[in-house]
Design a protein around this motif. Structure first.
Motif, PDB file in Angstrom:
ATOM      1  N   ASP A  32      45.461   7.198  -6.016  1.00 11.85           N
ATOM      2  CA  ASP A  32      44.883   7.303  -4.680  1.00 11.85           C
ATOM      3  C   ASP A  32      45.758   8.060  -3.688  1.00 11.85           C
ATOM      4  OD1 ASP A  32      46.875   5.438  -4.402  1.00 11.85           O
ATOM      5  OD2 ASP A  32      45.615   3.882  -3.540  1.00 11.85           O
ATOM      6  N   ARG A  33      46.896   8.582  -4.152  1.00 15.69           N
ATOM      7  CA  ARG A  33      47.735   9.371  -3.247  1.00 15.69           C
ATOM      8  C   ARG A  33      48.519  10.413  -4.068  1.00 15.69           C
ATOM      9  NH1 ARG A  33      49.806   4.438  -3.731  1.00 15.69           N
ATOM     10  NH2 ARG A  33      51.925   4.214  -4.455  1.00 15.69           N
ATOM     11  N   PRO A  34      48.815  11.541  -3.430  1.00 20.36           N
ATOM     12  CA  PRO A  34      49.611  12.566  -4.111  1.00 20.36           C
ATOM     13  C   PRO A  34      50.999  12.017  -4.431  1.00 20.36           C
ATOM     14  CG  PRO A  34      48.617  13.432  -2.111  1.00 20.36           C
ATOM     15  CD  PRO A  34      48.393  11.957  -2.099  1.00 20.36           C
ATOM     16  N   ASP A  35      51.610  12.570  -5.452  1.00 20.30           N
ATOM     17  CA  ASP A  35      52.928  12.138  -5.869  1.00 20.30           C
ATOM     18  C   ASP A  35      53.781  13.389  -6.092  1.00 20.30           C
ATOM     19  OD1 ASP A  35      55.095  11.448  -7.745  1.00 20.30           O
ATOM     20  OD2 ASP A  35      54.114   9.475  -7.806  1.00 20.30           O
ATOM     21  N   PRO A  36      54.890  13.520  -5.372  1.00 15.63           N
ATOM     22  CA  PRO A  36      55.722  14.719  -5.531  1.00 15.63           C
ATOM     23  C   PRO A  36      56.198  14.948  -6.969  1.00 15.63           C
ATOM     24  CG  PRO A  36      56.408  13.474  -3.590  1.00 15.63           C
ATOM     25  CD  PRO A  36      55.390  12.631  -4.311  1.00 15.63           C
ATOM     26  N   TYR A  53      45.973  27.224 -12.410  1.00 16.71           N
ATOM     27  CA  TYR A  53      45.708  25.872 -11.907  1.00 16.71           C
ATOM     28  C   TYR A  53      46.148  24.849 -12.948  1.00 16.71           C
ATOM     29  CZ  TYR A  53      42.594  28.343  -8.715  1.00 16.71           C
ATOM     30  OH  TYR A  53      42.082  29.210  -7.779  1.00 16.71           O
ATOM     31  N   SER A  54      46.803  23.796 -12.479  1.00 19.39           N
ATOM     32  CA  SER A  54      47.165  22.707 -13.381  1.00 19.39           C
ATOM     33  C   SER A  54      47.113  21.397 -12.611  1.00 19.39           C
ATOM     34  CB  SER A  54      48.543  22.933 -13.985  1.00 19.39           C
ATOM     35  OG  SER A  54      49.520  22.972 -12.965  1.00 19.39           O
ATOM     36  N   MET A  55      46.840  20.312 -13.325  1.00 18.38           N
ATOM     37  CA  MET A  55      46.642  19.025 -12.694  1.00 18.38           C
ATOM     38  C   MET A  55      47.188  17.877 -13.520  1.00 18.38           C
ATOM     39  SD  MET A  55      43.532  20.866 -12.651  1.00 18.38           S
ATOM     40  CE  MET A  55      42.698  21.852 -11.438  1.00 18.38           C
ATOM     41  N   VAL A  56      47.630  16.842 -12.812  1.00 20.22           N
ATOM     42  CA  VAL A  56      47.833  15.509 -13.368  1.00 20.22           C
ATOM     43  C   VAL A  56      46.691  14.720 -12.754  1.00 20.22           C
ATOM     44  CG1 VAL A  56      49.303  13.469 -13.445  1.00 20.22           C
ATOM     45  CG2 VAL A  56      50.336  15.758 -13.523  1.00 20.22           C
ATOM     46  N   ASN A  57      45.748  14.315 -13.580  1.00 16.88           N
ATOM     47  CA  ASN A  57      44.459  13.833 -13.126  1.00 16.88           C
ATOM     48  C   ASN A  57      44.226  12.384 -13.542  1.00 16.88           C
ATOM     49  OD1 ASN A  57      41.780  13.667 -12.317  1.00 16.88           O
ATOM     50  ND2 ASN A  57      41.018  15.033 -13.892  1.00 16.88           N
ATOM     51  N   GLY A  68      48.874  15.072  -9.184  1.00 21.43           N
ATOM     52  CA  GLY A  68      49.732  16.247  -9.295  1.00 21.43           C
ATOM     53  C   GLY A  68      48.848  17.468  -9.354  1.00 21.43           C
ATOM     54  N   LEU A  69      49.177  18.489  -8.567  1.00 20.31           N
ATOM     55  CA  LEU A  69      48.302  19.654  -8.490  1.00 20.31           C
ATOM     56  C   LEU A  69      49.133  20.905  -8.258  1.00 20.31           C
ATOM     57  CD1 LEU A  69      45.399  20.838  -8.232  1.00 20.31           C
ATOM     58  CD2 LEU A  69      45.486  20.225  -5.809  1.00 20.31           C
ATOM     59  N   HIS A  70      48.794  21.947  -8.995  1.00 18.64           N
ATOM     60  CA  HIS A  70      49.380  23.267  -8.775  1.00 18.64           C
ATOM     61  C   HIS A  70      48.234  24.261  -8.653  1.00 18.64           C
ATOM     62  CE1 HIS A  70      51.899  26.816  -9.176  1.00 18.64           C
ATOM     63  NE2 HIS A  70      50.919  27.288  -9.913  1.00 18.64           N
ATOM     64  N   THR A  71      48.278  25.082  -7.603  1.00 17.06           N
ATOM     65  CA  THR A  71      47.313  26.168  -7.421  1.00 17.06           C
ATOM     66  C   THR A  71      48.094  27.453  -7.192  1.00 17.06           C
ATOM     67  OG1 THR A  71      47.164  26.014  -5.010  1.00 17.06           O
ATOM     68  CG2 THR A  71      45.702  24.572  -6.306  1.00 17.06           C
ATOM     69  N   PRO A  72      47.460  28.603  -7.353  1.00 15.68           N
ATOM     70  CA  PRO A  72      48.181  29.860  -7.127  1.00 15.68           C
ATOM     71  C   PRO A  72      48.734  29.978  -5.700  1.00 15.68           C
ATOM     72  CG  PRO A  72      46.097  30.291  -8.226  1.00 15.68           C
ATOM     73  CD  PRO A  72      46.100  28.840  -7.831  1.00 15.68           C
ATOM     74  N   GLU A  90      41.305  27.729  -2.011  1.00 13.62           N
ATOM     75  CA  GLU A  90      41.539  26.393  -1.482  1.00 13.62           C
ATOM     76  C   GLU A  90      41.049  25.334  -2.458  1.00 13.62           C
ATOM     77  OE1 GLU A  90      39.553  26.455   2.248  1.00 13.62           O
ATOM     78  OE2 GLU A  90      41.195  27.500   3.233  1.00 13.62           O
ATOM     79  N   VAL A  91      41.862  24.327  -2.678  1.00 14.65           N
ATOM     80  CA  VAL A  91      41.551  23.279  -3.635  1.00 14.65           C
ATOM     81  C   VAL A  91      41.878  21.926  -3.025  1.00 14.65           C
ATOM     82  CG1 VAL A  91      42.085  22.373  -5.932  1.00 14.65           C
ATOM     83  CG2 VAL A  91      42.096  24.831  -5.542  1.00 14.65           C
ATOM     84  N   SER A  92      41.069  20.927  -3.326  1.00 13.79           N
ATOM     85  CA  SER A  92      41.310  19.565  -2.878  1.00 13.79           C
ATOM     86  C   SER A  92      41.901  18.760  -4.013  1.00 13.79           C
ATOM     87  CB  SER A  92      39.983  18.928  -2.442  1.00 13.79           C
ATOM     88  OG  SER A  92      40.131  17.548  -2.241  1.00 13.79           O
ATOM     89  N   ARG A  93      42.329  17.555  -3.706  1.00 18.97           N
ATOM     90  CA  ARG A  93      42.856  16.649  -4.728  1.00 18.97           C
ATOM     91  C   ARG A  93      41.767  15.775  -5.333  1.00 18.97           C
ATOM     92  NH1 ARG A  93      48.497  16.377  -5.470  1.00 18.97           N
ATOM     93  NH2 ARG A  93      49.583  17.497  -3.854  1.00 18.97           N
ATOM     94  N   PHE A  94      40.534  15.899  -4.892  1.00 15.72           N
ATOM     95  CA  PHE A  94      39.442  15.078  -5.412  1.00 15.72           C
ATOM     96  C   PHE A  94      38.361  15.957  -6.018  1.00 15.72           C
ATOM     97  CE2 PHE A  94      40.800  11.098  -3.769  1.00 15.72           C
ATOM     98  CZ  PHE A  94      41.500  11.397  -2.608  1.00 15.72           C
ATOM     99  N   MET A  95      37.727  15.423  -7.049  1.00 16.10           N
ATOM    100  CA  MET A  95      36.591  16.107  -7.649  1.00 16.10           C
ATOM    101  C   MET A  95      35.657  15.042  -8.216  1.00 16.10           C
ATOM    102  SD  MET A  95      36.545  19.342 -10.281  1.00 16.10           S
ATOM    103  CE  MET A  95      37.153  18.559 -11.734  1.00 16.10           C
ATOM    104  N   ALA A  96      34.378  15.293  -8.132  1.00 16.89           N
ATOM    105  CA  ALA A  96      33.402  14.358  -8.685  1.00 16.89           C
ATOM    106  C   ALA A  96      33.638  14.163 -10.177  1.00 16.89           C
ATOM    107  CB  ALA A  96      31.988  14.875  -8.437  1.00 16.89           C
ATOM    108  N   ARG A  97      33.323  12.985 -10.665  1.00 20.00           N
ATOM    109  CA  ARG A  97      33.545  12.676 -12.082  1.00 20.00           C
ATOM    110  C   ARG A  97      32.695  13.538 -13.006  1.00 20.00           C
ATOM    111  NH1 ARG A  97      31.637   9.668 -15.990  1.00 20.00           N
ATOM    112  NH2 ARG A  97      33.108   9.005 -17.566  1.00 20.00           N
ATOM    113  N   ASP A  98      31.573  14.032 -12.528  1.00 22.29           N
ATOM    114  CA  ASP A  98      30.699  14.837 -13.381  1.00 22.29           C
ATOM    115  C   ASP A  98      31.060  16.330 -13.371  1.00 22.29           C
ATOM    116  OD1 ASP A  98      29.812  15.439 -10.832  1.00 22.29           O
ATOM    117  OD2 ASP A  98      27.686  15.206 -11.313  1.00 22.29           O
ATOM    118  N   HIS A  99      32.158  16.682 -12.710  1.00 20.84           N
ATOM    119  CA  HIS A  99      32.634  18.062 -12.695  1.00 20.84           C
ATOM    120  C   HIS A  99      33.842  18.173 -13.621  1.00 20.84           C
ATOM    121  CE1 HIS A  99      30.001  18.429  -9.315  1.00 20.84           C
ATOM    122  NE2 HIS A  99      30.427  19.633  -9.008  1.00 20.84           N
ATOM    123  N   GLY A 100      33.891  19.242 -14.365  1.00 20.70           N
ATOM    124  CA  GLY A 100      35.056  19.492 -15.198  1.00 20.70           C
ATOM    125  C   GLY A 100      35.000  18.820 -16.554  1.00 20.70           C
TER     126      GLY A 100
END
Length: 190
Positions: A32-36, A53-57, A68-72, A90-100
């Protein structure tokens, strides 16, 4: 996988482990929160794979959260990844469960390599293809010491990528490395 009454294939798999996962994520204080530390890991993941793009999801019953999120561009805005503007990145830290594709990785509990998502009818219709322009995906589950699949690490690109076996081995090895970090963190908090 399920079908709706009109006979269309629903793209998001049924996830019977979600309530257990949510309890475990709460125990660990994740989801529920970003983590450095996870941002740093996502950045390293992008460097190792040369992906933009890379993520810890972490995934709950309704959404995905990129702890965890990396964008260009290094910027995160909007209400979800569907709000990505191709021109701004632009990218957010949230995405719907039915995406991706991460929900598939969590339910399957196995890494997934999609060198060109358009080559797979099951995955080509996912909203991230048309709305964000995702063309390739490489992800692995984060399975903790209790056997719960907490989420994934993944990389995506807007171009097809020949990940191959080396990509598969890399993502699996990095997922194991991150789980070691999570277990050490948990042991230190006890």
């Amino acid at each position: 996988m399920t079908f709706d009454p009109t006979g269309h294939l629903l793209l998001t798999p049924v996830d019977r482990e979600a309530p257990l996962r949510v309890r475990r994520l709460r125990e660990l204080g994740f989801g529920d929160r970003p983590d450095p530390a996870f941002d740093e890991f996502a950045h390293r993941l992008a460097e190792v794979t040369a992906a933009p793009y890379s993520m810890v999801n972490f995934i709950d019953e309704n959404r995905q959260f990129f702890a965890g999120l990396h964008t260009p561009t290094g910027e995160y805005h909007g209400s979800d990844l569907t709000a990505v503007a191709a021109a701004t990145g632009e990218v957010s830290r949230f995405m719907a469960r039915d995406h991706g594709y991460c929900p598939h990785v969590v339910v399957r509990r196995k890494a997934l390599v999609l060198e060109d998502v358009c080559d797979y009818p099951r995955f080509a219709g996912n909203p991230v293809v048309d709305e964000i322009g995702i063309r390739s995906y490489l992800g692995a589950p984060l399975i903790d010491r209790t056997g719960v699949a907490l989420g994934t690490i993944c990389v995506v690109d807007t171009e097809p990528r020949p990940w191959g076996r080396p990509g598969l081995e890399t993502i699996k090895g990095l997922a194991a490395e991150l789980m070691d970090q999570i277990h050490r963190r948990e042991a230190g908090a006890m």
